[in-house]
Structure formats: C-alpha cells, structure tokens
Design a protein around this motif. Structure first.
Motif, PDB file in Angstrom:
ATOM      1  N   UNK A  89     -12.224 -10.870   0.312  1.00 50.95           N
ATOM      2  CA  UNK A  89     -11.182 -11.635   0.988  1.00 50.95           C
ATOM      3  C   UNK A  89      -9.813 -11.101   0.589  1.00 50.95           C
ATOM      4  N   UNK A  90      -8.786 -11.716   1.115  1.00 55.15           N
ATOM      5  CA  UNK A  90      -7.422 -11.304   0.790  1.00 55.15           C
ATOM      6  C   UNK A  90      -7.098 -11.496  -0.684  1.00 55.15           C
ATOM      7  N   UNK A  91      -7.921 -12.266  -1.391  1.00 52.97           N
ATOM      8  CA  UNK A  91      -7.706 -12.459  -2.824  1.00 52.97           C
ATOM      9  C   UNK A  91      -8.121 -11.240  -3.632  1.00 52.97           C
ATOM     10  N   UNK A  92      -8.912 -10.347  -3.010  1.00 55.63           N
ATOM     11  CA  UNK A  92      -9.337  -9.120  -3.695  1.00 55.63           C
ATOM     12  C   UNK A  92      -8.222  -8.084  -3.586  1.00 55.63           C
ATOM     13  N   UNK A  93      -7.226  -8.278  -4.402  1.00 54.73           N
ATOM     14  CA  UNK A  93      -6.021  -7.463  -4.299  1.00 54.73           C
ATOM     15  C   UNK A  93      -6.215  -6.096  -4.933  1.00 54.73           C
ATOM     16  N   UNK A  94      -5.386  -5.169  -4.513  1.00 58.63           N
ATOM     17  CA  UNK A  94      -5.334  -3.824  -5.085  1.00 58.63           C
ATOM     18  C   UNK A  94      -3.872  -3.411  -5.148  1.00 58.63           C
ATOM     19  N   UNK A  95      -3.531  -2.432  -5.962  1.00 61.57           N
ATOM     20  CA  UNK A  95      -2.127  -1.997  -6.050  1.00 61.57           C
ATOM     21  C   UNK A  95      -1.612  -1.527  -4.690  1.00 61.57           C
ATOM     22  N   UNK A  96      -0.316  -1.584  -4.542  1.00 62.89           N
ATOM     23  CA  UNK A  96       0.326  -1.147  -3.302  1.00 62.89           C
ATOM     24  C   UNK A  96      -0.051   0.307  -3.024  1.00 62.89           C
ATOM     25  N   UNK A  97      -0.585   0.558  -1.853  1.00 61.18           N
ATOM     26  CA  UNK A  97      -1.022   1.918  -1.497  1.00 61.18           C
ATOM     27  C   UNK A  97       0.091   2.750  -0.885  1.00 61.18           C
ATOM     28  N   UNK A  98       1.241   2.160  -0.655  1.00 62.56           N
ATOM     29  CA  UNK A  98       2.351   2.920  -0.087  1.00 62.56           C
ATOM     30  C   UNK A  98       2.122   3.281   1.367  1.00 62.56           C
ATOM     31  N   UNK A  99       2.811   4.316   1.824  1.00 61.18           N
ATOM     32  CA  UNK A  99       2.717   4.774   3.211  1.00 61.18           C
ATOM     33  C   UNK A  99       2.063   6.148   3.263  1.00 61.18           C
ATOM     34  N   UNK A 100       1.428   6.472   4.373  1.00 63.48           N
ATOM     35  CA  UNK A 100       0.835   7.810   4.501  1.00 63.48           C
ATOM     36  C   UNK A 100       1.871   8.903   4.260  1.00 63.48           C
ATOM     37  N   UNK A 101       1.515   9.885   3.439  1.00 59.47           N
ATOM     38  CA  UNK A 101       2.415  10.993   3.173  1.00 59.47           C
ATOM     39  C   UNK A 101       3.399  10.752   2.051  1.00 59.47           C
ATOM     40  N   UNK A 102       3.317   9.587   1.419  1.00 61.13           N
ATOM     41  CA  UNK A 102       4.227   9.267   0.322  1.00 61.13           C
ATOM     42  C   UNK A 102       3.416   8.782  -0.873  1.00 61.13           C
ATOM     43  N   UNK A 103       3.986   8.977  -2.064  1.00 61.78           N
ATOM     44  CA  UNK A 103       3.308   8.559  -3.291  1.00 61.78           C
ATOM     45  C   UNK A 103       2.929   7.089  -3.199  1.00 61.78           C
ATOM     46  N   UNK A 104       1.735   6.712  -3.671  1.00 60.37           N
ATOM     47  CA  UNK A 104       0.763   7.529  -4.425  1.00 60.37           C
ATOM     48  C   UNK A 104      -0.247   8.266  -3.540  1.00 60.37           C
ATOM     49  N   UNK A 105       0.039   8.442  -2.267  1.00 54.06           N
ATOM     50  CA  UNK A 105      -0.758   9.250  -1.341  1.00 54.06           C
ATOM     51  C   UNK A 105      -2.169   8.705  -1.098  1.00 54.06           C
ATOM     52  N   UNK A 106      -2.399   7.430  -1.411  1.00 54.36           N
ATOM     53  CA  UNK A 106      -3.715   6.836  -1.150  1.00 54.36           C
ATOM     54  C   UNK A 106      -4.028   6.878   0.337  1.00 54.36           C
ATOM     55  N   UNK A 107      -3.020   6.652   1.164  1.00 56.49           N
ATOM     56  CA  UNK A 107      -3.249   6.546   2.604  1.00 56.49           C
ATOM     57  C   UNK A 107      -3.208   7.900   3.308  1.00 56.49           C
ATOM     58  N   UNK A 108      -3.054   8.964   2.558  1.00 53.02           N
ATOM     59  CA  UNK A 108      -3.078  10.294   3.151  1.00 53.02           C
ATOM     60  C   UNK A 108      -2.009  11.184   2.575  1.00 53.02           C
TER      61      UNK A 108
END
Length: 599
Positions: A62-81
């Motif tokens: 659910x939305x309670x299963x939080x994770x650190x901010x993934x940022x935007x694609x192409x920007x640190x920490x590059x999780x999204x690409x």
C-alpha cells in the motif's frame, strides 16, 4: 461527441474504503479453513514469499510501504533511468553476441535489427587476427563495437583502434567499449592481469575517443557462479570502485574514470526482481560516484541469464528470455543482449539468432515497451523491492570492502564461498522443485529429440564455477540417455492407479512428472508384469490408500516389484518410500536409478 447527462450516480459512492485490518481478517478466515490459526501481521506473513538475500515478497503493498525519493528520470539518484528521455527515442540498444569469425552472421544481424555488436575475441571466441575480416562490411561509424577479449584485451583493442584509423572513422564517431575487465577475467579464470595496459587504454579513450569506453564491469561471473541479486550488485560496486582507484592513481580525473565504465548485469525470468535490481544498481552507483566526486550515471548492458537456460526442451528458453528482456527494458537498461535459446548447447543456428534479435524488436516496435519512461515507477511493490535490494546490495559491497576489496575477496576465496553458500541454498529449492523448471523438473518430455549444435569455443575456466539451474536434473537425464543407448529402453517405473480417475489423476500426474524429470519412464497401462519395470508407485487418494494400499503393495511385491513408492505425504503404509510435494526429488531419483543399475 455525445455527452452523457449527469444523473448523480457515482460508482464508488456506496462503498466505504476498506482498511488493511479488514483485509487481514479476511486472510485469517481463509487460513483458518486450511488449518492455520494465525492472526494480524502473522496472517499476512503466512502469505509472504521468501526471496534470496533475506528479502520477502508480501501479498499486499500500500501507500504506507514507503521508499526514498526516486527523483526524476535522468537525475540523481538515477533510479528512474539514466537519461531524462529513457529509451523513448528508438528503444534500447539491441546488442548481439558473436564468438565466431563470421562476417556474414554479423552483417545479417545488423541488417535485421541489431544496433551494436558484442565480439568475443581470443580465448572463448575468435582470433584477434580475424577482427578485420569480421568487421569488413560493418560501418564502424554507425555500429558500436564492444569487445570481450580477456588476456588479449590490449591486442584486440589495438586492432580495433587501428581499424578506426584505417577506415577514416572520426574519433568522436567511434562508439562502444574496448572491454577491459581484469577482475572479471580473474573471476572467470583465476589468473591475474596487469592493470597498467588497461589504464593506458582508458587514458587514450578519455583523451582521443570521447564516445568510446575502455572498461566493462561484468557482474555475470558472480551471477553465473550462483550469486544472488544483492551479491551481483555488491560485487559490481566493489569492482567499479577498484577500477576508479586504479584509474585515478594512473592520472585520470574521477570524472574521466567514471566515464570509462560500463556495467553488465544479468536479467532473469523473475521480472520484478530484475527490474528492481537495475533500478537499485543505478542508485547505488550514483551514491559511489557522489562520494567519489564524479558523475553518477551508470551505463548498463544487460544480458539474459545463462543460468536460467535449460538444455532439455530448450524451446522454453524463448519464453524465459522474452520475460527477461521485458524486465531489462522496463528496468531502464541502455543495451540488451538476448542470448539465443540454444546458447547453452553450442553455437546458435540462424533461427535461434533471428528469434533472439527479434525479441527486442517486437517488444520495442510492437509492444511499444519503450514509449513509457520507467513504467514500473510508482508501483509500491517495485519501489519497496528496489529499496530493500539496494540496502542488501550495499551491505554486501561493504563486506567486500571490509575484507580488502574485490581483488582480495576473489584471491582469498571468500567471495567464492559466499556465492557457493547462496547456490547451495538455491539448489535445495531446485531439488525439491520449489523452484520449478518447465521442461526439466516440470512437464519433461522424454520422447523429445535432443537439440544438437556445433561446439562453441571453450570459455575461460579455472576461476569461479558456472552453474545452471538444470544441472542436477541434466545429470540424471544423461544417465537415462546412456541406458537407452545401451539397452534400447529407458529405466521404467509402474504407476499403479487405484480407484476412479477422480481419485488418482492428480497424484498420478504428479508422480509421472517427478519420475520423468530423472529420465525414468512411467508406465500406467497394463499390469506390472507387462510394464518391464522393477519398481512401482501407488497413486490415489488418502481414502483409497487406507482401504487398498497395503494389499496393492503386497501384490506388487509378489509380482516382482523390488521397491514400492506411494505418492502422498508419509504415513503408516507398508511401502518403501514416499514421493510428495517438497520431497528431495533429485535424491529420490538418483537413488532410484542406482537401484535400477543405471550408472
């Protein structure tokens, strides 16, 4: 356009929002019916699935299963690409692997959808002297070339750079990777290589060839040695850090050193774990680069896993590689290599190579998989799994650093020991068919004609082992094949079905699958005497076992059966052994073949 009148109806208006606690109570009720009286979080845990690295997949996120901010694609920490546009501009780079000196095969791939070449040169591939012949018809300013040359890297790289100069390729148009990977080669072969020539190649690329990299951080040796996803991540980070230290010590800046690295990972048919692994890898390398003071984007080359490929019923490998390729694309890989379905059998044929390259083409051009940037992003499950895997990978990386780094871990044998422990645990699941292998441990076909291919060049050996999921069952099937060749028949077992089909079908099917996984042919028709078998297995319901198992087992022994199984949970029946879901199938099958005299 017709506008429907607003009649005041709302499809969700009369349904109050469900709570997590309500869902847990429903789970408790279902589990109670199956004899498991657990409540609250314990009920939810009962439906969780254990993964490697101490991770668990829960039944609900659910939305309670939080994770650190993934940022935007192409920007640190590059999780999204690694790039803002992701793979939306033409999809990922389709990279085909070649280990033979055939310019015709190379050209056929490039003319039919492949966009870059991965050439295995020297040990495990074709001679360095054949490189000009292989690339004779290739436009080197259009097709990036990636080398894998092991101890011949300096010679192969020099030959490729010579070809660029000879053909007038502009230095800023030369793209690809010279493939230097001393620690990767040491992991494969056990032989240490001098880093000085690698540093020289990196310096030359940094100064003269802005789009050409010199080093590959190959995590496949650790994956192929049985390592988990977190161990693959940790080993790749430790290798990358070791290379940064060597390159900066040789005079390159941190920015130049980071730009010389390309990371290679395995993609498996566990699509969500693969997606999370690639996203976590970019996040982890971004952290390393941040601390080092360099750029954080990780360039990823992803290869469909050789470990998951089966030698029996290899056609199923097409399904495995399709799922793995999908996961690689969704996970944001820059380049993807789909190994042909017959890769583990030898040199792939034209059909297999065509299917391999078309797998990416179909996913990109027909399924439009690349049109969305980070399609898994925002999934509570994927984001949580990415975060948990990143922590597990970082922990393994820290352990490697604490014992002296990647080189020390390899040379001391401690890394190999860790990987072996992981593979031993996984092998137990494979042996018990908790991790099924379609066509091998599940639904095997003993009548299928083996697929044969010409032998591939021998790969480097002497370092970490190369494991396969099918290896235990493959050994059993090889024993059965040898028996067939010597006697004209396979070892057989008689399956004695008790009662009507409704009572015995499920266990009869289970037992037939299990014994065929070891190359033992099940016989279900006629009598035991007519079957040509020396052993038998009872198959029916628990009710009929109570009524008939004792008499039937005695009748089978009287007819000549030397060993009687019963398909079902161990009980107080007069039989010699039991086969059931979760039993050690490999041990049972091996012992059965031993008794049958099948060596």
């Amino acid at each position: 356009m017709t506008v429907l009148p607003n009649d005041g109806l709302s499809t969700a208006a009369e349904f109050p929002a469900a709570t997590h606690e309500q869902w847990q109570r429903l789970v408790e009720g279902v589990l109670r019916k199956s004899g498991r009286d657990v409540t609250g979080a314990a009920a939810e845990d009962a439906l969780s699935t254990a993964l490697e690295d101490g991770l668990r997949t829960r039944p609900l996120y659910t939305a309670l299963d939080t994770a650190p901010d993934t940022g935007f694609p192409g920007f640190a920490p590059f999780v999204r690409g690694g790039r803002p546009e992701g793979n939306t501009k033409g999809g990922w780079d389709v990279r085909q692997r070649h280990a033979t000196a055939s310019g015709d095969l190379v050209l056929a791939d490039l003319e039919n959808g492949v966009t870059s070449l991965w050439l295995v040169v020297g040990e495990g591939g074709f001679p360095v002297s054949s490189l000009p012949q292989v690339l004779e018809s290739v436009y080197l300013d259009l097709a990036p070339v990636v080398l894998e040359a092991g101890r011949d890297t300096e010679e192969a790289a020099g030959e490729l750079l010579r070809l660029y100069e000879e053909r007038g390729v502009a230095r800023d148009a030369a793209r690809g990777n010279l493939g230097a990977d001393p620690l990767g080669y040491e992991a494969r072969s056990g032989q240490q290589l001098d880093f000085a020539p690698v540093a020289g190649l990196a310096r030359r690329c940094a100064e003269e060839y802005p789009e050409l990299r010199a080093l590959t951080v190959d995590a496949l040796p650790y994956h192929e040695a049985g390592g988990s996803a977190a161990q693959e991540l940790g080993a790749s980070l430790a290798t990358g850090v070791a290379y940064l230290r060597e390159l900066t010590a040789a005079g390159l800046t941190v920015e130049q050193a980071c730009a010389q690295l390309e990371f290679r990972y395995a993609a498996t048919a566990d699509q969500f774990l693969t997606i999370a692994k690639l996203r976590a890898a970019r996040r982890l390398w971004a952290r390393v680069a941040e601390v080092s003071g360099g750029p954080g984007r990780q360039v990823q080359h992803v290869v469909t896993s050789p470990v998951m490929m089966s030698r029996r019923d290899p056609w199923v490998n097409m399904l495995r590689t399709t799922v793995a390729t999908l996961a690689a694309g969704v996970g944001g890989a820059d380049s993807v290599t789909v190994l042909p379905f017959d890769h583990v059998l030898g040199l792939p044929d034209a059909f297999a190579r065509r299917i391999a390259r078309n797998t990416s083409t179909i996913l990109i051009e027909e399924s439009h998989l690349a049109r969305v940037i980070d399609p898994a992003g925002g999934s509570w499950y994927v984001e949580r799994l990415t975060d948990e895997l990143a922590h597990a990978g970082w922990e393994f990386f820290q352990w490697l650093e604490q014992i002296g780094g990647q080189a020390a871990a390899l040379r001391s044998g401690r890394l190999g020991e860790k990987l072996a422990e992981t593979w031993e645990a996984r092998s137990a699941k494979l042996a018990k068919r908790r991790e099924p292998i379609t066509g091998v441990s599940e639904f095997p076909n003993l009548a299928e004609k083996p697929v044969e291919r010409a032998s591939a060049p021998a790969a480097p050996s002497g370092g970490l082992p190369r494991v396969r999921r099918d290896e235990a069952y493959e050994a059993l099937r090889a024993r059965s094949d040898a028996h067939l060749a010597a006697t004209g028949t396979r070892p057989r077992i008689f399956l004695a079905a008790l009662g009507p089909a409704a009572a015995h079908t499920a266990r009869l099917t289970f037992a037939a699958n299990l014994f065929q996984a070891g190359g033992i042919e099940p016989v279900t028709e006629g009598t035991f005497e007519e079957s040509g078998a020396s052993e038998a297995c009872l198959c029916s319901s628990d009710t009929l076992y109570e009524e008939q198992a004792a008499d039937t087992a005695q009748a089978l022994r009287t007819a000549g059966a030397t060993h009687v199984f019963l398909a079902g949970k161990p009980g107080q029946y007069p039989v010699d052994d039991y086969v059931f879901a979760g039993c050690d199938a490999v041990a049972v099958l091996s012992a059965t073949l031993d008794r049958m005299g099948v060596s």
